[in-house]
Scaffold this motif. Structure first.
Motif, PDB file in Angstrom:
ATOM      1  N   GLY A 240       4.530 -10.561  -6.529  1.00 56.23           N
ATOM      2  CA  GLY A 240       3.469  -9.949  -5.733  1.00 56.23           C
ATOM      3  C   GLY A 240       3.763  -9.902  -4.251  1.00 56.23           C
ATOM      4  N   LYS A 241       4.543 -10.851  -3.768  1.00 52.90           N
ATOM      5  CA  LYS A 241       4.865 -10.896  -2.332  1.00 52.90           C
ATOM      6  C   LYS A 241       6.035 -10.000  -1.962  1.00 52.90           C
ATOM      7  CE  LYS A 241       5.528 -15.261  -1.708  1.00 52.90           C
ATOM      8  NZ  LYS A 241       5.844 -16.483  -0.925  1.00 52.90           N
ATOM      9  N   SER A 242       6.776  -9.511  -2.941  1.00 57.65           N
ATOM     10  CA  SER A 242       7.988  -8.741  -2.638  1.00 57.65           C
ATOM     11  C   SER A 242       8.027  -7.404  -3.375  1.00 57.65           C
ATOM     12  CB  SER A 242       9.224  -9.570  -3.019  1.00 57.65           C
ATOM     13  OG  SER A 242       9.190  -9.920  -4.392  1.00 57.65           O
ATOM     14  N   LEU A 243       6.879  -6.816  -3.610  1.00 51.71           N
ATOM     15  CA  LEU A 243       6.811  -5.552  -4.339  1.00 51.71           C
ATOM     16  C   LEU A 243       7.470  -4.416  -3.552  1.00 51.71           C
ATOM     17  CD1 LEU A 243       3.120  -5.676  -5.617  1.00 51.71           C
ATOM     18  CD2 LEU A 243       5.189  -5.843  -7.035  1.00 51.71           C
ATOM     19  N   THR A 244       8.251  -3.623  -4.243  1.00 48.32           N
ATOM     20  CA  THR A 244       8.822  -2.424  -3.650  1.00 48.32           C
ATOM     21  C   THR A 244       7.753  -1.326  -3.646  1.00 48.32           C
ATOM     22  OG1 THR A 244       9.581  -1.506  -5.759  1.00 48.32           O
ATOM     23  CG2 THR A 244      11.059  -3.055  -4.614  1.00 48.32           C
ATOM     24  N   PRO A 245       7.915  -0.283  -2.858  1.00 48.25           N
ATOM     25  CA  PRO A 245       6.970   0.842  -2.889  1.00 48.25           C
ATOM     26  C   PRO A 245       6.826   1.440  -4.291  1.00 48.25           C
ATOM     27  CG  PRO A 245       8.320   0.987  -0.927  1.00 48.25           C
ATOM     28  CD  PRO A 245       8.895  -0.129  -1.757  1.00 48.25           C
ATOM     29  N   GLU A 246       7.936   1.509  -5.032  1.00 45.67           N
ATOM     30  CA  GLU A 246       7.896   2.038  -6.403  1.00 45.67           C
ATOM     31  C   GLU A 246       7.051   1.152  -7.307  1.00 45.67           C
ATOM     32  OE1 GLU A 246       9.155   4.328  -9.933  1.00 45.67           O
ATOM     33  OE2 GLU A 246       8.799   4.724  -7.797  1.00 45.67           O
ATOM     34  N   GLN A 247       7.213  -0.159  -7.198  1.00 43.24           N
ATOM     35  CA  GLN A 247       6.433  -1.081  -8.021  1.00 43.24           C
ATOM     36  C   GLN A 247       4.944  -1.008  -7.677  1.00 43.24           C
ATOM     37  OE1 GLN A 247       8.640  -4.630  -7.028  1.00 43.24           O
ATOM     38  NE2 GLN A 247       9.779  -4.603  -8.972  1.00 43.24           N
ATOM     39  N   GLU A 249       3.431   1.627  -6.563  1.00 42.63           N
ATOM     40  CA  GLU A 249       2.967   2.909  -7.100  1.00 42.63           C
ATOM     41  C   GLU A 249       2.724   2.792  -8.600  1.00 42.63           C
ATOM     42  OE1 GLU A 249       4.683   7.444  -7.734  1.00 42.63           O
ATOM     43  OE2 GLU A 249       5.368   6.274  -6.010  1.00 42.63           O
ATOM     44  N   ILE A 250       3.618   2.117  -9.317  1.00 41.92           N
ATOM     45  CA  ILE A 250       3.468   1.928 -10.756  1.00 41.92           C
ATOM     46  C   ILE A 250       2.202   1.130 -11.063  1.00 41.92           C
ATOM     47  CG2 ILE A 250       4.450   0.710 -12.746  1.00 41.92           C
ATOM     48  CD1 ILE A 250       7.226   1.523 -11.685  1.00 41.92           C
ATOM     49  N   ALA A 251       1.992   0.051 -10.331  1.00 41.26           N
ATOM     50  CA  ALA A 251       0.816  -0.782 -10.550  1.00 41.26           C
ATOM     51  C   ALA A 251      -0.469   0.010 -10.355  1.00 41.26           C
ATOM     52  CB  ALA A 251       0.845  -1.989  -9.614  1.00 41.26           C
ATOM     53  N   ARG A 252      -0.530   0.787  -9.305  1.00 38.24           N
ATOM     54  CA  ARG A 252      -1.753   1.549  -9.003  1.00 38.24           C
ATOM     55  C   ARG A 252      -1.947   2.693  -9.991  1.00 38.24           C
ATOM     56  NH1 ARG A 252      -0.100   0.546  -3.270  1.00 38.24           N
ATOM     57  NH2 ARG A 252      -1.620  -0.952  -2.432  1.00 38.24           N
ATOM     58  N   LEU A 344      -3.776  -5.641  -7.385  1.00 38.16           N
ATOM     59  CA  LEU A 344      -4.904  -5.028  -8.094  1.00 38.16           C
ATOM     60  C   LEU A 344      -6.042  -6.030  -8.239  1.00 38.16           C
ATOM     61  CD1 LEU A 344      -3.067  -3.176 -11.008  1.00 38.16           C
ATOM     62  CD2 LEU A 344      -3.623  -2.308  -8.721  1.00 38.16           C
ATOM     63  N   GLN A 345      -7.237  -5.518  -8.370  1.00 43.44           N
ATOM     64  CA  GLN A 345      -8.384  -6.397  -8.584  1.00 43.44           C
ATOM     65  C   GLN A 345      -8.373  -6.904 -10.030  1.00 43.44           C
ATOM     66  OE1 GLN A 345     -13.113  -5.646  -8.320  1.00 43.44           O
ATOM     67  NE2 GLN A 345     -11.983  -5.318  -6.417  1.00 43.44           N
ATOM     68  N   LEU A 407       2.146  -7.018 -14.413  1.00 45.23           N
ATOM     69  CA  LEU A 407       2.810  -8.078 -13.640  1.00 45.23           C
ATOM     70  C   LEU A 407       2.876  -7.665 -12.174  1.00 45.23           C
ATOM     71  CD1 LEU A 407       4.494 -10.718 -13.434  1.00 45.23           C
ATOM     72  CD2 LEU A 407       6.524  -9.315 -13.872  1.00 45.23           C
ATOM     73  N   TYR A 408       3.255  -6.425 -11.913  1.00 46.81           N
ATOM     74  CA  TYR A 408       3.311  -5.935 -10.533  1.00 46.81           C
ATOM     75  C   TYR A 408       1.935  -6.023  -9.864  1.00 46.81           C
ATOM     76  CZ  TYR A 408       7.728  -3.727 -12.028  1.00 46.81           C
ATOM     77  OH  TYR A 408       8.991  -3.481 -12.515  1.00 46.81           O
ATOM     78  N   GLY A 409       0.907  -5.753 -10.627  1.00 48.98           N
ATOM     79  CA  GLY A 409      -0.444  -5.787 -10.074  1.00 48.98           C
ATOM     80  C   GLY A 409      -0.967  -7.187  -9.826  1.00 48.98           C
ATOM     81  N   GLY A 410      -0.259  -8.201 -10.359  1.00 45.94           N
ATOM     82  CA  GLY A 410      -0.645  -9.589 -10.132  1.00 45.94           C
ATOM     83  C   GLY A 410      -1.780 -10.078 -11.018  1.00 45.94           C
ATOM     84  N   ILE A 411      -2.014  -9.406 -12.131  1.00 48.77           N
ATOM     85  CA  ILE A 411      -3.166  -9.797 -12.963  1.00 48.77           C
ATOM     86  C   ILE A 411      -2.779 -10.345 -14.329  1.00 48.77           C
ATOM     87  CG2 ILE A 411      -4.743  -8.243 -11.776  1.00 48.77           C
ATOM     88  CD1 ILE A 411      -4.368  -6.216 -13.923  1.00 48.77           C
ATOM     89  N   HIS A 412      -1.467 -10.382 -14.624  1.00 47.26           N
ATOM     90  CA  HIS A 412      -1.012 -10.952 -15.898  1.00 47.26           C
ATOM     91  C   HIS A 412       0.292 -11.719 -15.698  1.00 47.26           C
ATOM     92  CE1 HIS A 412      -3.738  -9.563 -19.019  1.00 47.26           C
ATOM     93  NE2 HIS A 412      -3.740  -8.351 -18.494  1.00 47.26           N
TER      94      HIS A 412
END
Length: 448
Positions: A240-247, A249-252, A344-345, A407-412
């Protein structure tokens, strides 16, 4: 002899509801069905139905749609006797002419009206759509007969839906919060109650029971910094602290949270979005348009995906409220960094397993069964929410991305994503092989 052949051809066109001229173009156009399912999605978003409840709406609407539409294609089979409790679906009167595409959208609209809240909005759309059919040059008796048949199918499916334990579950007790560190707690900013803690008690559609595809238990909970569980939480934190712009975008892109609470100073307001199931139902429309599927074929695709979604949510929720595992946000704030916030929320229900992963695996399997593997498509679902369309080489590739997005969104934690995807695919394979919409499921993706 020639006269007999011509007469037979004309009769066949009438029985399939394919007369000449403007009437023909109106009734053959599958866009009426696509627009109707999209309208149902828009109302689901507006009415803020939770993901499990949204999947139930899609399932019953799609069953009603399919049972009316299938008569346009003599190779399609009824779902009665295949779905739990569904029997004696109304049939068209022999020897009479129907417009089955019209009957199918009427069935969809009437069924949806029973399940949604914004009835007036749906009624406006229904009146406009039916007026198009009525003014298309269709004989009045064909129009009336088709509308009545679609209504009869919807009323039958609606009656069947009342026996799935949904209404009874509205009065079941709320989730009781356990104070143990390992169990789920409401998360910020809204601290909402747990969503549908009794969803496992809803009648399944195709699978035998909610626990038929029960996954392995989640990794043992531990706050020990040397433990596997702590390492999993730390992985969520570090990613979550080192997400790339692509990651990001995928999460959202795969967020699909129907109710996001926004906090601006002392003001709180909600943002409505499409549900995870709604996202995959939209992919059905994309696939149908890409492959030029006709209305009956589209109805078949919608119902196969919708049933996979509905049973997927029931199976997933069975595990969620069995393991009741704490979310990463709660664990990280308590044991790693009290100020950490996921991209993500966090949705208001237990962590294990990932609902996105389960239903994406199941839906992708259903779509692959209909349209084949390596089906390339552009998913524009989220463009209306300000996000960029994404291109996928297959439905499985889209499901893979949906799973890792959590995982990218930080919720799992990662196991919820990986195990959920496997569980969803296994469930999807079972439904694809068990549910018969044609004599041979092996020929599904070979149909025009």
């Amino acid at each position: 002899m020639i006269k007999k052949i011509v007469t037979a051809a004309v009769f066949t066109l009438l029985m399939c509801c394919k007369p000449a001229g403007d009437f023909k173009s109106k009734i053959e156009d599958p866009e009426h069905l696509h627009q109707t399912i999209k309208k149902v999605t828009d109302i689901i978003v507006h009415d803020i139905f939770s993901p499990p409840v949204a999947s139930r709406i899609y399932a019953y609407v799609s069953v009603a749609t399919y049972e009316a539409a299938r008569h346009q294609d003599s190779t399609l089979l009824s779902l009665e006797g295949q779905l739990h409790g569904l029997a004696d679906v109304p049939q068209p009167e022999k020897g009479k002419v129907y417009c089955f595409p019209l009957a199918s959208v009427q069935a969809a609209l009437k069924m949806a009206r029973v399940l949604i809240f914004s009835e007036d909005e749906l009624d406006k759309y229904s009146q406009q759509l039916l007026a198009e059919y009525q003014h298309s040059g269709m004989p009045e008796d064909v129009y009336q007969r088709s509308v009545e048949f679609g209504t009869a199918v919807a009323e039958h499916v609606a009656k069947w839906s009342t026996k799935d334990n949904y209404k009874q579950s509205r009065s079941f007790p709320k989730y009781s919060i356990d104070q143990k560190d390992s169990t789920w707690k409401p998360t910020p900013p809204a601290y909402m109650d747990a969503v549908e803690p009794h969803w496992r008690k809803i009648r399944t559609f195709v699978i035998d029971s909610a626990s038929q595809f029960r996954p392995a238990s989640p990794p043992p909970f531990s706050t020990d910094k040397r433990s596997h569980f702590y390492a999993l939480a730390l992985q969520v934190y570090d990613v979550g602290k080192s997400l790339t712009p692509e990651q990001q975008e995928i999460a959202r892109f795969w967020d699909c949270n129907p109710f996001v609470m926004n906090v601006k100073g002392h003001v709180m307001f909600a943002t409505k979005k499409i549900s995870p199931g709604g996202h995959w139902m939209n992919i059905v429309r994309v696939a149908c348009r890409t492959s030029n599927a006709n209305a009956a074929r589209a109805a078949e695709a919608y119902v196969r995906v919708a049933l996979s979604l509905a049973d997927g949510f029931i199976a997933c929720w069975d595990e969620k409220y069995r393991s009741q595992l704490v979310r990463p946000e709660t664990f990280i704030n308590q044991h790693i960094d009290e100020n950490w916030v996921p991209l993500l929320q966090t949705p208001p229900f237990p962590e294990y397993i990932s609902g996105h992963s389960v239903i994406s695996g199941a839906a992708a399997q259903a779509l692959t069964g209909v349209f084949g593997d390596n089906f390339q498509f552009t998913d524009s679902t989220e463009t209306e929410f300000g996000l960029t369309a994404r291109r996928f080489k297959s439905f499985a590739a889209a499901a893979d991305e949906a799973a890792i997005s959590r995982l990218y969104g930080g919720i799992h934690y990662l196991p919820a994503c990986d195990t959920g995807l496997v569980m969803g695919r296994n469930l999807g394979v079972y439904i694809t092989n068990t549910l018969r919409t044609r004599e041979s499921n092996l020929s599904l993706n070979q149909q025009p």
